[in-house]
Every structure is written in C-alpha cells, then in structure tokens.
Write a protein that holds these residues in place. Structure first.
Motif, PDB file in Angstrom:
ATOM      1  N   ILE A 137       0.863  -1.175   0.000  1.00  0.00           N
ATOM      2  CA  ILE A 137       0.000   0.000   0.000  1.00  0.00           C
ATOM      3  C   ILE A 137       0.900   1.225   0.000  1.00  0.00           C
ATOM      4  O   ILE A 137       1.855   1.309   0.779  1.00  0.00           O
ATOM      5  CB  ILE A 137      -0.917   0.011   1.238  1.00  0.00           C
ATOM      6  CG1 ILE A 137      -1.849  -1.196   1.206  1.00  0.00           C
ATOM      7  CG2 ILE A 137      -1.712   1.315   1.320  1.00  0.00           C
ATOM      8  CD1 ILE A 137      -2.648  -1.394   2.481  1.00  0.00           C
ATOM      9  N   TYR A 150       0.219   2.417  -9.407  1.00  0.00           N
ATOM     10  CA  TYR A 150      -1.093   1.903  -9.029  1.00  0.00           C
ATOM     11  C   TYR A 150      -1.807   1.199 -10.185  1.00  0.00           C
ATOM     12  O   TYR A 150      -2.849   0.592  -9.982  1.00  0.00           O
ATOM     13  CB  TYR A 150      -2.004   3.039  -8.556  1.00  0.00           C
ATOM     14  CG  TYR A 150      -1.427   3.911  -7.469  1.00  0.00           C
ATOM     15  CD1 TYR A 150      -0.969   3.375  -6.272  1.00  0.00           C
ATOM     16  CD2 TYR A 150      -1.372   5.290  -7.627  1.00  0.00           C
ATOM     17  CE1 TYR A 150      -0.467   4.184  -5.273  1.00  0.00           C
ATOM     18  CE2 TYR A 150      -0.877   6.109  -6.627  1.00  0.00           C
ATOM     19  CZ  TYR A 150      -0.426   5.555  -5.460  1.00  0.00           C
ATOM     20  OH  TYR A 150       0.069   6.356  -4.467  1.00  0.00           O
ATOM     21  N   ARG A 152      -3.200  -1.235 -13.024  1.00  0.00           N
ATOM     22  CA  ARG A 152      -3.452  -2.680 -13.085  1.00  0.00           C
ATOM     23  C   ARG A 152      -2.600  -3.317 -14.175  1.00  0.00           C
ATOM     24  O   ARG A 152      -2.486  -2.798 -15.275  1.00  0.00           O
ATOM     25  CB  ARG A 152      -4.919  -2.959 -13.385  1.00  0.00           C
ATOM     26  CG  ARG A 152      -5.837  -2.538 -12.281  1.00  0.00           C
ATOM     27  CD  ARG A 152      -5.945  -3.655 -11.276  1.00  0.00           C
ATOM     28  NE  ARG A 152      -6.739  -3.219 -10.142  1.00  0.00           N
ATOM     29  CZ  ARG A 152      -6.516  -3.606  -8.917  1.00  0.00           C
ATOM     30  NH1 ARG A 152      -5.549  -4.435  -8.645  1.00  0.00           N
ATOM     31  NH2 ARG A 152      -7.273  -3.177  -7.944  1.00  0.00           N
ATOM     32  N   SER A 158      -1.530  -5.168  -9.166  1.00  0.00           N
ATOM     33  CA  SER A 158      -0.805  -3.904  -9.296  1.00  0.00           C
ATOM     34  C   SER A 158       0.343  -3.914  -8.300  1.00  0.00           C
ATOM     35  O   SER A 158       0.329  -4.678  -7.329  1.00  0.00           O
ATOM     36  CB  SER A 158      -1.729  -2.707  -9.032  1.00  0.00           C
ATOM     37  OG  SER A 158      -2.250  -2.771  -7.725  1.00  0.00           O
ATOM     38  N   ARG A 161      -1.362  -0.735  -3.955  1.00  0.00           N
ATOM     39  CA  ARG A 161      -2.730  -0.252  -3.790  1.00  0.00           C
ATOM     40  C   ARG A 161      -2.606   1.188  -3.320  1.00  0.00           C
ATOM     41  O   ARG A 161      -1.780   1.498  -2.457  1.00  0.00           O
ATOM     42  CB  ARG A 161      -3.483  -1.069  -2.735  1.00  0.00           C
ATOM     43  CG  ARG A 161      -3.953  -2.385  -3.267  1.00  0.00           C
ATOM     44  CD  ARG A 161      -4.919  -3.111  -2.354  1.00  0.00           C
ATOM     45  NE  ARG A 161      -5.218  -2.448  -1.093  1.00  0.00           N
ATOM     46  CZ  ARG A 161      -5.304  -3.070   0.075  1.00  0.00           C
ATOM     47  NH1 ARG A 161      -5.126  -4.368   0.143  1.00  0.00           N
ATOM     48  NH2 ARG A 161      -5.583  -2.411   1.172  1.00  0.00           N
ATOM     49  N   GLU A 162      -3.438   2.048  -3.864  1.00  0.00           N
ATOM     50  CA  GLU A 162      -3.368   3.459  -3.518  1.00  0.00           C
ATOM     51  C   GLU A 162      -4.143   3.752  -2.239  1.00  0.00           C
ATOM     52  O   GLU A 162      -5.292   3.350  -2.083  1.00  0.00           O
ATOM     53  CB  GLU A 162      -3.941   4.311  -4.651  1.00  0.00           C
ATOM     54  CG  GLU A 162      -3.893   5.795  -4.373  1.00  0.00           C
ATOM     55  CD  GLU A 162      -4.421   6.627  -5.522  1.00  0.00           C
ATOM     56  OE1 GLU A 162      -4.232   7.854  -5.473  1.00  0.00           O
ATOM     57  OE2 GLU A 162      -5.021   6.067  -6.454  1.00  0.00           O
TER      58      GLU A 162
END
Length: 195
Positions: A137, A150, A152, A158, A161-162
């Motif tokens: 993250i 971020y 895909r 990814s 995760r943002e």
C-alpha cells in the motif's frame, strides 16, 4: 584528521540541520579553524561509506514494509556553474523524496523508519525507480508520477494499492467551494472534517 565528535557534528549539521558545507566552512572559519569545503565533503563521503551497511539495512527494512508513505519536497541545490553565468545565487532546484514506514498508530510492532532519496528534478521516473522493488500500500499525494505504480497489470494485480491522501483531496474541494460556493463541495469539506 577529524575525530568522531567532529564528524558527527558535520553529519548532523549537513543532513539533519540542513546546513550546507560552504556555510559550515564559514562557521568553522569564524572559530579560527580553516576547514575547506573539499575537506568537509571528503569527510561526509568517507563517513557515508563507513555507515553504508547500516544505511542499506535500514533502507531494506523500510522499503520492504507493507505500507509506505511517500512525499517529495523541493530543495535548493548549489550550482556553481550558474553563479559564473550571472544566474542568481548559483542555485537550482532539486527534490528530496521521503519514503516512510510507521505502523505504530495501527498497533504495528516494527520500528518506524524513513528513506530519503535525491533527484535533480520531479520527473515520475524517480519514484518509480526508488520503489521498483517495493509493493503493498502506498499513501501519497495525487502527484501523477505515482500513477503508474497503481496501474493494473494484465493479470489484474498492481504493484501498489493506492491510499489516497484526504488532505490533498480536501484542497480540491476547498478550491471549488472558494470559487463557486458549491453546496456539494461544502458537504464534502464537512464530512472530511469529521474524519
């Protein structure tokens, strides 16, 4: 030869107190010690080589954390070539990128840490290079340079995760409220304020 106390003072002055080496040179000269910029630079370089294993270990731990916070800030960088051409005080703008791991507010047990990286500009390639071996993250501002981190992949995964930043998002709603007095923007500000 500099002793450990003087070396510690030079390193803390430069890296923690942000005192440029040319200013340290002037400070020491006022005290009666002629320590040239080049000597101070040499001391810093040698000390960094000695500290490299510790620095690398801290960097590895921080950059492997499951949650990272990232930000950058502009800094003034001495550029003597510009002084000769009459361009201001001989400085240019660089960036310092900070990558922070601190899970204490969420009951994490790992010690907090931060990694600083320098770049001569704010191009997105720099955070992508800095974070190329990290994942999890990432909490950062809305700077477009983080965007590819971020995105895909073909398999749906990814790299990160943002975790968007409420403070940065709030600024956009505030700007809309200031410009238009939009009730929707006002409600968003109120809800963010409650968070």
């Amino acid at each position: 030869m500099a002793g450990p106390g003087l070396l510690a003072h030079v390193l803390v002055s430069k890296f923690d107190d942000h005192v440029p080496l040319y200013r340290l040179n002037k400070i020491y000269a006022r005290m009666g010690a002629d320590v040239p910029d080049s000597t101070l630079l040499d001391w810093c370089g040698r000390a960094m080589k000695v500290l490299a294993p510790i620095i690398e270990r801290i960097e590895a731990k921080v950059m492997a954390a499951p949650v990272l916070h990232a930000d950058d800030t502009p800094i003034r960088v001495l550029d003597r070539s510009r002084r000769d051409r009459g361009l201001g005080k001989g400085v240019k703008q660089g960036r310092v990128w900070a990558y922070v791991s601190d899970q204490r507010p969420w009951a994490g047990t790992a010690p907090p840490g931060v990694v600083y990286r320098f770049s001569p500009d704010r191009k997105g390639k720099h955070p992508r290079q800095h974070l190329q071996n990290s994942s999890g993250i990432l909490q950062a501002d809305a700077y477009a340079g983080f965007g590819q981190l971020y995105e895909r992949r073909a398999d749906g995964s990814s790299q990160f995760r943002e975790a968007a930043c409420w403070a940065h998002l709030r600024r956009d709603f505030h700007d809309v409220w200031e410009a238009t007095t939009s009730e929707i923007a006002r409600e968003a500000l109120d809800r963010i304020g409650k968070l």
